[in-house]
Motif scaffolding. Structure first.
Motif, PDB file in Angstrom:
ATOM      1  N   PHE A   1      34.931  53.108  48.917  1.00  0.00           N
ATOM      2  CA  PHE A   1      36.017  52.377  47.814  1.00  0.00           C
ATOM      3  C   PHE A   1      35.548  51.161  48.083  1.00  0.00           C
ATOM      4  N   ALA A   2      34.142  50.530  47.938  1.00  0.00           N
ATOM      5  CA  ALA A   2      34.234  49.332  47.360  1.00  0.00           C
ATOM      6  C   ALA A   2      33.728  48.735  46.690  1.00  0.00           C
ATOM      7  N   GLY A   3      32.933  49.774  45.357  1.00  0.00           N
ATOM      8  CA  GLY A   3      32.975  49.938  44.557  1.00  0.00           C
ATOM      9  C   GLY A   3      33.922  49.621  43.747  1.00  0.00           C
ATOM     10  N   GLN A   4      34.797  50.200  43.726  1.00  0.00           N
ATOM     11  CA  GLN A   4      36.358  49.733  42.820  1.00  0.00           C
ATOM     12  C   GLN A   4      36.692  48.747  43.221  1.00  0.00           C
ATOM     13  N   LEU A   5      36.834  48.146  44.739  1.00  0.00           N
ATOM     14  CA  LEU A   5      37.176  46.705  45.100  1.00  0.00           C
ATOM     15  C   LEU A   5      36.433  46.011  44.198  1.00  0.00           C
ATOM     16  N   VAL A   6      35.394  45.945  44.047  1.00  0.00           N
ATOM     17  CA  VAL A   6      34.466  45.025  43.691  1.00  0.00           C
ATOM     18  C   VAL A   6      34.850  45.009  42.068  1.00  0.00           C
ATOM     19  N   HIS A   7      35.609  46.608  41.834  1.00  0.00           N
ATOM     20  CA  HIS A   7      36.250  45.904  39.741  1.00  0.00           C
ATOM     21  C   HIS A   7      37.254  45.138  40.137  1.00  0.00           C
ATOM     22  N   ASP A   8      37.971  46.195  40.847  1.00  0.00           N
ATOM     23  CA  ASP A   8      39.999  44.952  40.820  1.00  0.00           C
ATOM     24  C   ASP A   8      39.825  43.968  41.027  1.00  0.00           C
ATOM     25  N   VAL A   9      38.754  43.549  42.266  1.00  0.00           N
ATOM     26  CA  VAL A   9      38.748  41.824  42.349  1.00  0.00           C
ATOM     27  C   VAL A   9      38.431  40.807  40.922  1.00  0.00           C
ATOM     28  N   ALA A  10      37.385  41.262  40.291  1.00  0.00           N
ATOM     29  CA  ALA A  10      36.721  40.668  39.222  1.00  0.00           C
ATOM     30  C   ALA A  10      38.226  41.064  37.624  1.00  0.00           C
ATOM     31  N   ASP A  11      39.358  41.818  38.276  1.00  0.00           N
ATOM     32  CA  ASP A  11      39.470  42.290  36.912  1.00  0.00           C
ATOM     33  C   ASP A  11      41.343  41.637  37.086  1.00  0.00           C
ATOM     34  N   ALA A  12      41.683  41.645  38.884  1.00  0.00           N
ATOM     35  CA  ALA A  12      42.827  41.060  39.487  1.00  0.00           C
ATOM     36  C   ALA A  12      43.307  39.536  39.262  1.00  0.00           C
ATOM     37  N   PRO A  13      44.899  39.029  38.758  1.00  0.00           N
ATOM     38  CA  PRO A  13      45.192  38.157  39.073  1.00  0.00           C
ATOM     39  C   PRO A  13      44.614  37.546  40.611  1.00  0.00           C
ATOM     40  N   ALA A  14      44.436  36.623  40.602  1.00  0.00           N
ATOM     41  CA  ALA A  14      44.885  35.738  41.715  1.00  0.00           C
ATOM     42  C   ALA A  14      46.145  35.326  42.840  1.00  0.00           C
ATOM     43  N   SER A  15      47.101  36.125  42.163  1.00  0.00           N
ATOM     44  CA  SER A  15      48.426  36.034  43.018  1.00  0.00           C
ATOM     45  C   SER A  15      48.007  37.537  43.643  1.00  0.00           C
ATOM     46  N   ALA A  16      47.124  38.032  42.820  1.00  0.00           N
ATOM     47  CA  ALA A  16      47.290  40.002  43.719  1.00  0.00           C
ATOM     48  C   ALA A  16      46.417  39.588  44.468  1.00  0.00           C
ATOM     49  N   THR A  17      44.838  39.078  44.687  1.00  0.00           N
ATOM     50  CA  THR A  17      44.179  39.152  45.789  1.00  0.00           C
ATOM     51  C   THR A  17      44.197  38.224  46.676  1.00  0.00           C
ATOM     52  N   LEU A  18      45.713  37.013  46.179  1.00  0.00           N
ATOM     53  CA  LEU A  18      45.520  36.440  47.855  1.00  0.00           C
ATOM     54  C   LEU A  18      46.961  37.245  48.426  1.00  0.00           C
ATOM     55  N   ASN A  19      47.282  38.413  47.826  1.00  0.00           N
ATOM     56  CA  ASN A  19      48.270  38.804  48.741  1.00  0.00           C
ATOM     57  C   ASN A  19      48.048  40.140  49.557  1.00  0.00           C
TER      58      ASN A  19
END
Length: 329
Positions: free
Chosen positions: A205-223
């Motif tokens: 799932f590494a490819g999905q993670l890279v894609h989601d990190v680029a589009d996710a808001p900072a609050s979601a990444t902090l979670n």
């Protein structure tokens, strides 16, 4: 060689109970964070991000404490728990919660402690005292009440229920596999390398993670980072510490406190006001945990030396049997 140091009778229960309390509080907070991060991260990416953050935190602690590799005898349990609990469970549960409402997911996943008790009794020889069984029955009734009160109309699917059932089975099997490993390696070693195994399992799932990190808001990444450091790195370590000092069945029953804490945290942080049925179910969950972790008074007083209470007491100088001292050493 048992890597878990012997703990004195006066300190074992309070320390294990404290570690279990930290675990259930942080695991309850995870449901709130997952609900927030899940809107921006896919199930596999969320699991991988959480496990990578946990592995980094645990690896740093291992370096500071100079923890070496676990003994070869512990690797079987570490590998199985890492595969089934850290990896499979997290991905399948995240996926299942996208197809069923939160109440149904909580209800189905709470079959896990029952499976732990059955597997622990069968594979580990765990005792099944009446208080444990009664407490689990009360807590499960509370989980049913919480689940029914939180279930939304039309929010469930057959696939979602099956995924939650698979998550409960993976969780139970992972816990039972972890228990023997804790007799051969430290709680920190078992948790760290189990988390690493889970992260490796989730690498597709590494490819999905890279894609989601680029589009996710900072609050979601902090979670996601919070999930990795606290409910994973810290809570799984305190879980392993407590599990090394009690049975898998008793620890599984302790997790029935999680639904009650989730209700309270959702009320506090998400402004989700619970209904009377939800509150009653949460109270039943806590009451069941208290019953399952209690001990008969006769057992709690066992081993105490008789005191000289008056002239009618003939045991003025009691001597414990020789083998009793060996048992306590």
């Amino acid at each position: 060689m048992n890597a878990t140091p012997p703990v004195s009778a006066h300190r074992a229960d309070p320390l294990a109970a404290g570690a279990a309390t930290v675990t259930v509080v942080l695991w309850a907070s995870a449901f709130v964070s997952i609900r927030s991060a899940g809107a921006a991260y896919s199930p596999g990416a969320l699991a991988l991000g959480r496990l990578l953050a946990g592995s980094v935190a645990l690896g740093a602690i291992c370096l500071v404490r100079r923890e070496g590799w676990p003994p070869r005898a512990a690797w079987r349990g570490i590998a199985i728990s890492g595969l089934l609990w850290f990896g499979f469970y997290m991905v399948v549960l995240n996926w299942g919660e996208q197809r069923v409402d939160a109440g149904t997911a909580a209800l189905v996943v709470n079959i896990g402690p029952i499976l732990i008790a059955l597997l622990g009794s069968r594979l580990l020889g765990d005792a099944m005292p009446p208080r444990l069984l009664a407490g689990m029955a009360v807590s499960f009734a509370g989980a049913v009440a919480v689940g029914l009160s939180m279930s939304g109309e039309g929010g469930s699917s057959v696939l979602g229920v099956v995924l939650c059932l698979l998550a409960a089975a993976g969780y139970a099997a992972g816990v039972v596999a972890q228990k023997p490993a804790l007799g051969r390696a430290s709680a920190l070693q078992v948790t760290t390398f189990g988390c690493l195994v889970g992260a490796v399992v989730c690498l597709p799932f590494a490819g999905q993670l890279v894609h989601d990190v680029a589009d996710a808001p900072a609050s979601a990444t902090l979670n996601v980072l919070y999930l990795g450091v606290f409910p994973t790195a810290l809570a799984f370590t305190t879980w392993a510490y407590a599990l090394a000092r009690t049975t898998a069945s008793r620890m599984g029953a302790t997790t029935y406190a999680v639904p009650a804490l989730v209700v309270a945290m959702s009320w506090l942080f998400l402004d989700e006001i619970p209904g009377l049925l939800t509150l009653a179910g949460g109270a039943l969950c806590l009451a069941g945990v208290a019953v399952s972790r209690s001990r008969p008074r006769s057992l709690s007083n066992a081993g105490r030396p008789s005191a000289l209470r008056g002239p009618g007491n003939r045991t003025t100088n009691p001597q414990p049997p020789a083998d009793d001292q060996a048992t306590r050493s």
